[in-house]
Structures are given as structure tokens and as C-alpha cells.
Design a protein around this motif. Structure first.
Motif, PDB file in Angstrom:
ATOM      1  N   UNK A  66      -8.182  10.629   0.308  1.00 51.45           N
ATOM      2  CA  UNK A  66      -8.828  10.520  -1.112  1.00 51.45           C
ATOM      3  C   UNK A  66      -8.257   8.970  -1.414  1.00 51.45           C
ATOM      4  N   UNK A  67      -9.129   7.976  -1.922  1.00 52.33           N
ATOM      5  CA  UNK A  67      -8.480   6.612  -2.640  1.00 52.33           C
ATOM      6  C   UNK A  67      -7.504   6.847  -3.738  1.00 52.33           C
ATOM      7  N   UNK A  68      -7.865   8.118  -4.542  1.00 49.33           N
ATOM      8  CA  UNK A  68      -7.108   8.248  -5.649  1.00 49.33           C
ATOM      9  C   UNK A  68      -5.595   8.492  -5.377  1.00 49.33           C
ATOM     10  N   UNK A  69      -5.179   8.772  -4.273  1.00 53.19           N
ATOM     11  CA  UNK A  69      -3.886   9.051  -3.745  1.00 53.19           C
ATOM     12  C   UNK A  69      -3.162   7.756  -3.490  1.00 53.19           C
ATOM     13  N   UNK A  70      -3.695   6.643  -3.316  1.00 51.70           N
ATOM     14  CA  UNK A  70      -3.332   5.407  -2.904  1.00 51.70           C
ATOM     15  C   UNK A  70      -3.284   4.397  -3.722  1.00 51.70           C
ATOM     16  N   UNK A  71      -2.623   3.473  -3.954  1.00 52.91           N
ATOM     17  CA  UNK A  71      -2.672   2.193  -4.655  1.00 52.91           C
ATOM     18  C   UNK A  71      -2.213   0.930  -4.023  1.00 52.91           C
ATOM     19  N   UNK A  72      -2.938  -0.149  -3.900  1.00 49.25           N
ATOM     20  CA  UNK A  72      -2.600  -1.361  -3.235  1.00 49.25           C
ATOM     21  C   UNK A  72      -2.535  -2.526  -4.176  1.00 49.25           C
ATOM     22  N   UNK A  73      -1.470  -3.269  -3.983  1.00 48.29           N
ATOM     23  CA  UNK A  73      -1.133  -4.364  -4.901  1.00 48.29           C
ATOM     24  C   UNK A  73      -1.105  -5.413  -3.910  1.00 48.29           C
ATOM     25  N   UNK A  74      -1.601  -6.598  -4.306  1.00 46.84           N
ATOM     26  CA  UNK A  74      -1.263  -7.991  -3.376  1.00 46.84           C
ATOM     27  C   UNK A  74      -0.248  -8.720  -4.010  1.00 46.84           C
ATOM     28  N   UNK A  75       0.570  -9.137  -2.860  1.00 43.77           N
ATOM     29  CA  UNK A  75       1.951  -9.982  -3.528  1.00 43.77           C
ATOM     30  C   UNK A  75       1.509 -11.364  -2.878  1.00 43.77           C
ATOM     31  N   UNK A  76       1.377 -12.372  -3.636  1.00 41.62           N
ATOM     32  CA  UNK A  76       1.255 -13.669  -3.092  1.00 41.62           C
ATOM     33  C   UNK A  76       2.274 -14.616  -3.322  1.00 41.62           C
ATOM     34  N   UNK A  77       2.743 -15.381  -2.399  1.00 43.72           N
ATOM     35  CA  UNK A  77       3.730 -16.537  -2.768  1.00 43.72           C
ATOM     36  C   UNK A  77       3.299 -17.708  -3.003  1.00 43.72           C
ATOM     37  N   UNK A  78       3.627 -18.146  -4.467  1.00 45.30           N
ATOM     38  CA  UNK A  78       3.334 -19.500  -5.035  1.00 45.30           C
ATOM     39  C   UNK A  78       2.042 -19.744  -5.244  1.00 45.30           C
ATOM     40  N   UNK A  97       0.715  -1.061  -0.117  1.00 43.74           N
ATOM     41  CA  UNK A  97      -0.031   0.107  -0.149  1.00 43.74           C
ATOM     42  C   UNK A  97       0.708   1.331   0.066  1.00 43.74           C
ATOM     43  N   UNK A  98       0.508   2.255  -0.905  1.00 40.98           N
ATOM     44  CA  UNK A  98       1.512   3.316  -1.208  1.00 40.98           C
ATOM     45  C   UNK A  98       0.562   4.417  -1.591  1.00 40.98           C
ATOM     46  N   UNK A  99       0.997   5.650  -0.863  1.00 37.29           N
ATOM     47  CA  UNK A  99       0.356   6.880  -1.083  1.00 37.29           C
ATOM     48  C   UNK A  99       1.419   8.044  -1.515  1.00 37.29           C
ATOM     49  N   UNK A 100       0.734   8.948  -2.597  1.00 40.18           N
ATOM     50  CA  UNK A 100       1.349  10.059  -2.854  1.00 40.18           C
ATOM     51  C   UNK A 100       1.168  11.324  -2.302  1.00 40.18           C
ATOM     52  N   UNK A 101       1.913  11.923  -1.745  1.00 38.59           N
ATOM     53  CA  UNK A 101       1.688  13.303  -1.278  1.00 38.59           C
ATOM     54  C   UNK A 101       2.013  14.580  -1.751  1.00 38.59           C
ATOM     55  N   UNK A 102       1.200  15.608  -1.724  1.00 38.80           N
ATOM     56  CA  UNK A 102       1.407  16.767  -2.452  1.00 38.80           C
ATOM     57  C   UNK A 102       1.137  17.785  -1.701  1.00 38.80           C
ATOM     58  N   UNK A 103       1.019  19.169  -2.158  1.00 40.38           N
ATOM     59  CA  UNK A 103       0.891  20.395  -1.441  1.00 40.38           C
ATOM     60  C   UNK A 103      -0.568  20.380  -0.651  1.00 40.38           C
ATOM     61  N   UNK A 104      -0.931  21.397   0.312  1.00 44.36           N
ATOM     62  CA  UNK A 104      -2.236  21.419   0.767  1.00 44.36           C
ATOM     63  C   UNK A 104      -3.194  21.809  -0.365  1.00 44.36           C
ATOM     64  N   UNK A 151      -1.037  16.326   3.031  1.00 47.63           N
ATOM     65  CA  UNK A 151      -0.657  15.456   3.993  1.00 47.63           C
ATOM     66  C   UNK A 151      -1.657  15.003   4.851  1.00 47.63           C
ATOM     67  N   UNK A 152      -1.944  13.687   5.017  1.00 48.05           N
ATOM     68  CA  UNK A 152      -3.213  13.277   5.715  1.00 48.05           C
ATOM     69  C   UNK A 152      -4.487  13.082   5.210  1.00 48.05           C
ATOM     70  N   UNK A 153      -4.369  13.416   3.840  1.00 52.42           N
ATOM     71  CA  UNK A 153      -5.460  13.074   2.947  1.00 52.42           C
ATOM     72  C   UNK A 153      -6.004  11.855   2.905  1.00 52.42           C
TER      73      UNK A 153
END
Length: 181
Positions: free
Chosen positions: A132-144, A115-122, A128-130
Motif C-alpha cells: 500500500x503506497x500509504x504506508x511509505x513516504x519518499x523524500x528526495x535529498x539533493x546536495x547543493x 524511502x521509509x515504510x511503517x509496518x503494523x499487524x496483519x 509485513x510485505x504490504x
């Protein structure tokens, strides 16, 4: 003309809208994930200080591939802090697109979510602390375990369903001929 009575105030805004996405939402260790961050000036004034940061240390176990590019402005990566930064100038309605990739590492268990988010100005949706789901991208990593999204499975299940129904019907027809039932 009386200049003292002129209204010289302006309602100029430099509002930025950011969106972050990943090309794949489910991967296995060793797979490449390409992220795209789009920055758009939705204001009515030029933004000469448009910028964002992306803390890649949040992508536990993923390795940055050193391949960031920007359609306009400049992008850099600070190895010490694992932070990707972009800065540029955007006219009203103009947008910049920044792409980069990481290679997924081994999850601690069978699966992990990057889970990773981008941060910009006010003056943006990703301040900071936003939240908005558009600021974050989630990727699932599965083993095997092959991970297939429901969207990718739907056509396969539909075709299996149709073939399965036809096969079952053929078995019933054959049974009737053999047994006379």
C-alpha cells in the motif's frame, strides 16, 4: 427461549488503516523532515493492541531528532535498532496521530531518496510485505541543487509567462513606432 438455538457468533473486526506522510518531499542536507503516521481503527470493535513500528535505519544518513509525540497511546524509540514504535487502544472510528522528525544528512551522490515504510499487524493495510503506497513516504535529498516541486513552480512559471508575454508585446509595439514597421 431456547438458548441453544441462539446465534452467538459475532463479526467483530479490528481493522487498522495507517497512512504515513512527510511535510516536505524535497529537501537539502541539514533540512528537517517531519513525518506523520495516522492510525485509524476502521473495524467495528475496540482494538486494544493497535501498534506499528517504523524502522528509521532505512533513512540512510538522516538523524532522528528525539521528538516523537502521540495524540494517544505511547511512542518510544529504540536507539540500538533505530526503530520507532507506537502502541495504544483505539475504539471503532478513533485515530491516533504520531509525529516525529529527522534531519537530512548528506546524500552519497548529488541526490538520494529517503524511502521509509511503517509496518503494523496483519489486520492492517501496512502488514509485513504490504504494498500500500500509504504506508511509505519518499523524500528526495539533493546536495547543493535547490529542489523545487512542480507544484511550487507552477505559480511562478505562470506569472513569468504573463510578464514575459507583456514584455514581448511592449518590445514589438516600440519597434513599430521606431521603425514604422
Amino acid at each position: 427461549m431456547d438458548l441453544a438455538s441462539c446465534d452467538t457468533s459475532s463479526d467483530l473486526s479490528k481493522d487498522l488503516t495507517l497512512t504515513k506522510s512527510a511535510d516536505n518531499r524535497a529537501v537539502q542536507p541539514g533540512d528537517r523532515i517531519t513525518y506523520t503516521v495516522t492510525v485509524r481503527n476502521d473495524g467495528n470493535a475496540p482494538n486494544n493492541e493497535a501498534s506499528f513500528t517504523d524502522d528509521l535505519s532505512a533513512l540512510r544518513g538522516a538523524e532522528y531528532n528525539g521528538d516523537a509525540t502521540a495524540s494517544t497511546g505511547s511512542v518510544s524509540f529504540d536507539e540500538e535498532t533505530s526503530t520507532l514504535s507506537w502502541a495504544g487502544e483505539l475504539e471503532p472510528g478513533e485515530e491516533a496521530e504520531v509525529t516525529y522528525s529527522v534531519t537530512a544528512g548528506e546524500p552519497d551522490g548529488d541526490t538520494a531518496t529517503l524511502s521509509n515504510s511503517v509496518t503494523s499487524t496483519a489486520d492492517s493495510n501496512c502488514g509485513e510485505g504490504a504494498e500500500d503506497p500509504g504506508c511509505t513516504s519518499d523524500v528526495t535529498v539533493s546536495r547543493g541543487i535547490p529542489v523545487v516541486s512542480p507544484e511550487a513552480l507552477a505559480p511562478a512559471l505562470a506569472s513569468i509567462g504573463a510578464v514575459g508575454a507583456l514584455g514581448y508585446g511592449a518590445v514589438l509595439m516600440r519597434r513599430r513606432r521606431v521603425t514604422g514597421a
